[in-house]
Design a protein around this motif. Structure first.
Motif, short mmCIF file in Angstrom:
data_model
loop_
_atom_site.label_atom_id
_atom_site.label_comp_id
_atom_site.label_asym_id
_atom_site.label_seq_id
_atom_site.Cartn_x
_atom_site.Cartn_y
_atom_site.Cartn_z
N LEU A 4 0.68 -1.12 -0.03
CA LEU A 4 0.24 -0.28 0.14
C LEU A 4 1.41 1.11 0.01
O LEU A 4 1.00 2.33 0.98
N ILE A 5 1.37 1.62 -0.66
CA ILE A 5 2.61 2.75 -1.39
C ILE A 5 2.12 3.62 -2.64
O ILE A 5 1.29 3.29 -3.11
N ASN A 6 2.65 4.37 -2.72
CA ASN A 6 2.43 5.06 -3.87
C ASN A 6 3.39 5.68 -4.53
O ASN A 6 2.93 5.05 -5.88
N ALA A 7 4.75 5.46 -4.64
CA ALA A 7 6.18 4.72 -5.15
C ALA A 7 7.15 4.41 -4.40
O ALA A 7 6.80 4.96 -2.84
N MET A 190 13.63 -14.00 15.13
CA MET A 190 13.24 -15.32 13.56
C MET A 190 12.59 -14.86 12.30
O MET A 190 11.91 -14.79 13.06
N ALA A 191 12.45 -15.94 11.19
CA ALA A 191 11.82 -15.52 9.94
C ALA A 191 11.12 -17.00 9.68
O ALA A 191 11.28 -16.88 9.19
N LEU A 192 9.95 -16.58 9.73
CA LEU A 192 9.63 -17.88 8.12
C LEU A 192 8.91 -17.53 7.04
O LEU A 192 8.55 -17.63 5.93
N SER A 193 8.95 -15.86 6.91
CA SER A 193 8.72 -15.15 5.78
C SER A 193 9.66 -14.09 4.93
O SER A 193 10.50 -13.16 6.57
N ALA A 194 10.54 -13.52 3.85
CA ALA A 194 10.80 -12.54 3.85
C ALA A 194 10.23 -10.81 3.66
O ALA A 194 9.34 -11.39 3.93
N CYS A 195 10.99 -10.17 3.47
CA CYS A 195 10.12 -8.76 3.65
C CYS A 195 10.76 -8.38 1.62
O CYS A 195 12.27 -8.56 1.94
N THR A 196 9.50 -6.84 1.58
CA THR A 196 10.52 -7.25 0.38
C THR A 196 11.04 -5.72 0.89
O THR A 196 9.93 -4.52 1.27
N VAL A 197 11.22 -4.52 0.41
CA VAL A 197 12.36 -3.34 0.45
C VAL A 197 11.52 -2.68 -0.56
O VAL A 197 11.73 -2.53 -1.61
N PRO A 198 11.14 -1.50 -0.37
CA PRO A 198 10.62 -0.88 -1.67
C PRO A 198 10.87 -0.83 -2.64
O PRO A 198 10.72 -1.00 -3.71
N HIS A 199 12.21 -0.45 -2.99
CA HIS A 199 13.09 0.09 -3.78
C HIS A 199 13.46 -0.69 -4.39
O HIS A 199 14.19 -0.97 -5.49
N ALA A 200 13.58 -1.84 -3.47
CA ALA A 200 14.76 -3.14 -4.34
C ALA A 200 13.49 -3.81 -5.04
O ALA A 200 13.61 -4.83 -6.42
N GLY A 201 12.11 -3.92 -4.32
CA GLY A 201 10.71 -4.58 -5.39
C GLY A 201 10.84 -6.21 -5.13
O GLY A 201 9.74 -6.30 -5.72
N SER B 231 -2.28 1.82 -6.67
CA SER B 231 -1.54 3.08 -5.81
C SER B 231 -2.31 3.14 -4.27
O SER B 231 -3.26 2.98 -4.20
N ALA B 232 -1.64 3.13 -3.08
CA ALA B 232 -2.58 3.33 -1.74
C ALA B 232 -3.06 4.74 -1.84
O ALA B 232 -4.25 4.50 -1.62
N ASP B 233 -3.23 5.81 -3.01
CA ASP B 233 -3.92 7.14 -2.64
C ASP B 233 -5.49 6.40 -3.55
O ASP B 233 -6.15 7.08 -3.06
N ARG B 234 -5.07 6.08 -4.43
CA ARG B 234 -5.64 5.01 -4.67
C ARG B 234 -6.81 4.24 -4.47
O ARG B 234 -8.14 4.01 -4.41
N VAL B 235 -6.39 3.19 -4.19
CA VAL B 235 -7.20 2.24 -2.55
C VAL B 235 -7.72 3.20 -1.87
O VAL B 235 -9.07 2.93 -1.56
N ALA B 236 -7.29 4.48 -0.89
CA ALA B 236 -8.34 5.20 -0.09
C ALA B 236 -9.20 5.83 -0.66
O ALA B 236 -10.36 5.74 -0.05
N GLU B 269 2.64 1.59 6.29
CA GLU B 269 1.85 2.05 4.75
C GLU B 269 0.40 2.22 5.07
O GLU B 269 -0.31 2.86 4.47
N LEU B 270 -0.12 1.86 6.76
CA LEU B 270 -1.78 2.73 7.23
C LEU B 270 -1.37 4.10 7.23
O LEU B 270 -2.56 4.36 7.27
#
Lengths: 333, 333
Positions: A4-7, A190-201, B231-236, B269-270
């Motif tokens: 849930l991001i714009n960019a 500990m982790a069950l899953s990874a996360c995604t850095v927005p810039h990395a995608g 995008s988050a904005d469009r979702v809102a 994101e919230l």
């Protein structure tokens, strides 16, 4: 990447806009350089507390700015240290003449930048002490750190020292208290899953459907070992046993037990882990006199948890219990 | 299925053990039938508030038991209504002689079981009023509901009516207040990903990497439409526009704006969604005088969010602001 991001470039800025809109009564967001202060800063005669670090660990640190906790927080880009100019300007903005404690998580970039900021602030006549938090027992050195990483004990240090500073404890003893919290706090995640850095995608690593990573850092840095998925009870043992041995924690110790979610873990699962962690601690003779269960030091949407044990003394309990009014930690006032 | 659990059958029981270990100062967990009461229940002369529903939406409802909010909560199996005997025993345990308000989310099973429990309690001489929450504007009827589903307005009703009951408001006006909160609250949710019910062992639906579901329910029930990721904005906008039209909300209205995480969505994101939702509300002429941003009504680890707008009157504001001391919502005392 589903977020849930714009960019990717706008994530931190827009989240700060959201915090401003939501919490204008408690905090103030300053721009260019970016930092968050409590709305009533600076407070004359009060030791100021400043922390900061890469974004993506929310609510840490911005969510902990307010009465009884941090005076200021500096958010970097996601998983990237804030810069010395942010820390310097934040220090100046909250300086009430009684000095400033910088609470720094042990990552190479953070430590370096906070050192530079402290030097610059001192050059402007501000009294600064720094305490580096390095509570992670999982690894000695890691991708982004020399020595142990700083993880969830940071929140406990911010709350306890925040209570002390609010009670007008001078800088030197607040810094000593912070060192004592760090010296008595131990964590492992500990982790069950990874996360995604927005810039990395894309996810920062890949875990198979039957794998988990034990000893992971809060940026997804590899830990002690990648193993087959185990039960929650076994996970609690795998995290708590190295912690118990490390201090070591001894029968009769009063402790705070903190089960922290990494961001993508339901609260119901954290309680299942807490249940077993509490049982292990009790079996070890520890008295769990305070606790915290929730997602306070996160790695974006990573699924997983960390466990922190803090050996408490009376002064720590007193300031843990003191009132706190921040966006994400609040009680007693 | 990657979860921090021991066995699908044990999830709810063990999470209740964890809550007992963590929050014994605030709540008491009763077994067979299972329900949670505030530690100091029953309170003589106080209208008691009881809610409940399937587990998997934590912190709702168990996390909201305590001073100034619920007197009791009945947790069902994951995404399954609790049974009438749970509700009856909980009602008896918190009955302080001033009657009980049942706050019921509009799902067929919940409504039926709460009706039966109310009849049984009345047969034992307990005065019971029931209010059904049906605030979801997304769909008229859905998989598990006749009429609109009950979602995040439930938390607002529990807080506001909890404040009123704590101030010793009698049952009838507390029930009226609850109906007013429901009549003035509107919600809509969306998902970026599905969640996995422990017993099922696989996700309840599949969203492609470029898809999201708009208007989803808190059990993953399908919503208005499945669309390409936006995008988050469009979702809102997509969530807030149907909400604004529905009441309708009018320029000058005082509102509470609640951006709720579905469980797997980072706090950062919230805040991005809150930023845009606040902007849209302001453009519509609404005065956002209160807010809540966080994961309070979840669908296990589902990624996504919901937006709730509640048109406030002075009485609602007064009881929203009143002190609350529960495991997951706490301020002012």
């Amino acid at each position: 990447m589903k977020k849930l991001i714009n960019a990717p470039d706008a994530v931190v800025e827009e989240a700060l806009d959201g915090m401003t809109a939501a919490h204008g009564d408690l905090i103030r967001v300053h721009r260019y350089p970016n930092f968050i202060t409590r709305a009533d800063a600076p407070i004359r005669g009060k030791t100021a507390l400043l922390s900061g670090g890469g974004s993506g660990h929310e609510p840490m640190h911005g969510g902990f700015v307010g009465r009884g906790m941090l005076d200021a927080a500096c958010p970097g880009a996601v998983f990237t240290s804030p810069t010395p100019d942010q820390m310097l300007e934040a220090s100046k903005a909250v300086n009430g003449g009684a000095g400033i404690l910088h609470i720094v998580k042990n990552y190479t970039g953070d430590v370096m930048n906070f050192e530079m900021a402290a030097d610059l602030a001192r050059a402007e006549g501000i009294d600064v002490e720094s305490v580096v938090i390095d509570d992670d027992v999982a690894v000695k050195d890691s991708t982004w750190t020399a020595g142990r990483r700083g993880v969830a004990t940071t929140v406990l240090a911010e709350k306890i020292c925040g209570g002390a500073a609010e009670a007008r404890m001078p800088l030197a003893p607040v810094a000593d208290l912070c060192r004592r919290v760090n010296a008595n706090g131990r964590s492992m995640g500990m982790a069950l899953s990874a996360c995604t850095v927005p810039h990395a995608g894309k996810p920062s690593f890949v875990l198979q459907e039957d794998e988990m990573e034990i000893g992971i850092g809060i940026h997804g840095e590899p830990g002690r070992h990648r193993v087959k998925l185990e039960s929650a009870d076994r996970v609690a043992e795998m995290l708590l046993e190295p912690i118990l041995e490390d201090l070591p924690f001894k029968s009769g110790d009063n402790v705070l037990l903190f089960v922290n979610g990494m961001g993508g873990t339901p609260q119901i699962e954290l309680y299942i882990v807490y249940r077993k962690a509490y049982e292990i601690a009790a079996k070890h003779g520890l008295k769990v006199v305070r606790n915290l269960v929730g997602s306070y030091v996160t790695s974006l949407e990573m699924a997983g948890c960390s466990i922190t044990l803090l050996k408490l003394d009376d002064e720590m309990v007193k300031f843990w219990d003191a009132p706190v009014v921040t966006p994400s930690l609040r009680w007693g006032a």
